[in-house]
Design an enzyme around this catalytic site. Structure first.
Site, mmCIF file in Angstrom:
data_model
loop_
_atom_site.group_PDB
_atom_site.id
_atom_site.type_symbol
_atom_site.label_atom_id
_atom_site.label_comp_id
_atom_site.label_asym_id
_atom_site.label_seq_id
_atom_site.Cartn_x
_atom_site.Cartn_y
_atom_site.Cartn_z
ATOM 1 N N ASN A 7 -28.283 -121.882 -48.991
ATOM 2 C CA ASN A 7 -27.966 -122.315 -47.625
ATOM 3 C C ASN A 7 -26.451 -122.256 -47.484
ATOM 4 O OD1 ASN A 7 -27.518 -123.597 -45.206
ATOM 5 N ND2 ASN A 7 -28.707 -125.428 -45.685
ATOM 6 N N ASP A 147 -34.186 -120.826 -38.885
ATOM 7 C CA ASP A 147 -34.410 -122.145 -38.281
ATOM 8 C C ASP A 147 -35.148 -122.049 -36.952
ATOM 9 O OD1 ASP A 147 -33.267 -123.679 -40.227
ATOM 10 O OD2 ASP A 147 -31.780 -124.618 -38.924
ATOM 11 N N ASN A 210 -28.413 -136.644 -38.649
ATOM 12 C CA ASN A 210 -27.237 -136.671 -37.777
ATOM 13 C C ASN A 210 -27.479 -135.760 -36.578
ATOM 14 O OD1 ASN A 210 -24.593 -137.657 -37.214
ATOM 15 N ND2 ASN A 210 -23.804 -135.627 -37.702
ATOM 16 N N MET A 284 -26.300 -144.047 -38.019
ATOM 17 C CA MET A 284 -27.250 -145.033 -37.505
ATOM 18 C C MET A 284 -27.394 -146.244 -38.425
ATOM 19 S SD MET A 284 -28.134 -144.284 -34.507
ATOM 20 C CE MET A 284 -29.345 -145.591 -34.332
ATOM 21 N N GLY A 331 -32.967 -138.053 -42.547
ATOM 22 C CA GLY A 331 -32.243 -139.256 -42.959
ATOM 23 C C GLY A 331 -32.659 -140.544 -42.289
#
Length: 406
Positions: A7, A147, A210, A284, A331
């Site tokens: 990646n 993606d 995120n 968060m 996440g």
């Protein structure tokens, strides 16, 4: 079969080496700060962490060092590069051309370059990684996993914007969606866990990192997703605004004397949770901690964040005319019991959803968190994009095909 997954970003490269006979991760790591001082590789094998401080001027040098690490006597998992059977690459944008993973050849490379105008920050470094690997491992087949591919066959009613049709024809302005590899993995895994026929199921996948997006996956196909022409559309994110009235852009240009580029930067880098909290945090976890301490602003931001997610879930229940399961991932999705609980209990009880608070009160563990009598099942499914890329790579190589359709 040994598969290397790459990646490649602008200044970092994530990698994993997998034995696909048992889907075991042999080792993995991150080459970071490429082309800038302090470049290094953080490498992990069998739970042990290694840090290699070494100059890496470009992607070629970074991947050369990665490959040397993979066959290092102590840190590595192979003795010879010939043991690597194939390399799978994450590529962000495949435009309308790629609705599945493909074996990389000159035509594919040219197409990825062509679509760089749609993803100028991502496709060029993705290509750097591909070209470097092809140079360093000549003769080893390479596969591109996009993606956008999982969403490429959304119906036109879901992907077209209500702007003059000529702009779609001229510039291919449409909703593309992102996080497709994650949504594909999580939706498939959800069906497996619940014993559902994937091709006869209605699953909503909620990818909250995120960057964040939601997908409606009906009968194994993505029929809608919250991100659009770019990853800016949709949910409230760490630093991205998500949905907003487009006239705000021209209003800010006029009132603040900003350029279009400056407004674009504000909406991408200075908005979302960060903007709402006046630059307190884009994380968060920080917002939740403060909200639990009764900080009124952070409580409001958490409400805004959850409300937007709940609205999209409701929209996708309507889009599919029902839902079997909702799965949280990434996440925040995997590690925030409060976000999952409040979304489900405050907004989705009309669906007959009931959350088992004890089962929900975990972080990052694959499990069903709804009660046995919940009409819609709710799950935590940790995403695994690298495994999905490796699986596609293996399938293309073993079957001797050029393209894999989802």
């Amino acid at each position: 079969m040994i598969v290397l997954v790459v990646n490649s970003g602008s200044s970092s490269i994530k990698y994993q080496l997998l034995d696909m006979d048992n889907e075991k991760v042999l080792c993995k790591g991150l080459a970071e700060r490429i082309g800038i001082p302090g470049s290094r590789i953080v490498h992990k094998k069998d739970g042990e962490k290694f840090v290699i401080e070494h100059p890496m001027a470009n992607h070629d040098e970074a991947l050369q060092l990665v490959l040397q690490t993979l066959k290092d006597e102590k840190m590595g998992a192979i003795k010879d590069f010939k043991e690597i059977d194939a390399v799978g690459h994450r590529v962000v944008h495949g435009g309308e051309k790629f609705s599945g993973s493909v074996l990389i050849d000159d035509e594919v490379i040219n197409a990825i370059e062509e679509f760089s105008y749609l993803a100028p920050l991502h496709n060029p470094p993705n290509l750097m990684g591909i070209k470097a690997i092809m140079k360093l491992l000549p003769g080893v087949p390479n596969v591109a996993v996009f993606d956008t591919a999982f969403h490429a066959k959304m119906p036109k009613k879901a992907y077209l914007y209500a702007i003059p049709y000529e702009y779609y024809e001229k510039y291919k302005i449409r909703r593309y969606g992102f996080h497709g590899t994650s949504h594909r993995y999580v939706s498939r895994r959800t069906a497996e866990i619940l014993g559902l026929d994937y091709n006869k199921s209605k699953i909503i996948t909620v990818h909250l990192g995120n960057g964040a997006s939601i997908a409606a996956v009906m009968n194994g196909k993505s029929v809608d997703t919250s991100m659009g022409f770019t990853p800016l559309e949709g949910l409230v994110m760490g630093t991205r605004s998500g949905d907003l009235d487009p006239s705000i852009v021209t209003f800010l240009i006029e009132k603040e004397g900003l350029s279009p580029e400056e407004v674009y930067t504000i909406l991408n880098k200075k908005s979302g949770v960060l903007g709402l909290t006046s630059n307190f945090s884009s994380d968060m976890r920080d917002i939740e901690d403060k909200a639990l301490e009764n900080d009124p602003l952070c409580r409001l931001v958490l409400d805004i964040y959850e409300y937007r997610i709940a609205k999209y879930i409701g929209a996708y229940v309507a889009a599919m005319n029902g839902v079997d399961a909702i799965s949280f991932t990434a996440g925040v999705g995997e590690n925030s019991p409060i976000t999952r609980e409040e979304i489900c209990e405050n907004y989705l009880s009309y669906l007959g959803i009931k959350i088992d608070k004890e089962k929900n009160n975990v972080k990052g563990e694959e499990r069903i968190i709804s009660t046995p009598d919940s009409k819609v099942k709710v799950l935590i499914v940790p995403t695994n994009e690298e495994l999905m890329i490796a699986r596609d790579t293996k399938e293309i190589i073993e079957k001797g095909i050029k393209k894999l359709e989802y």
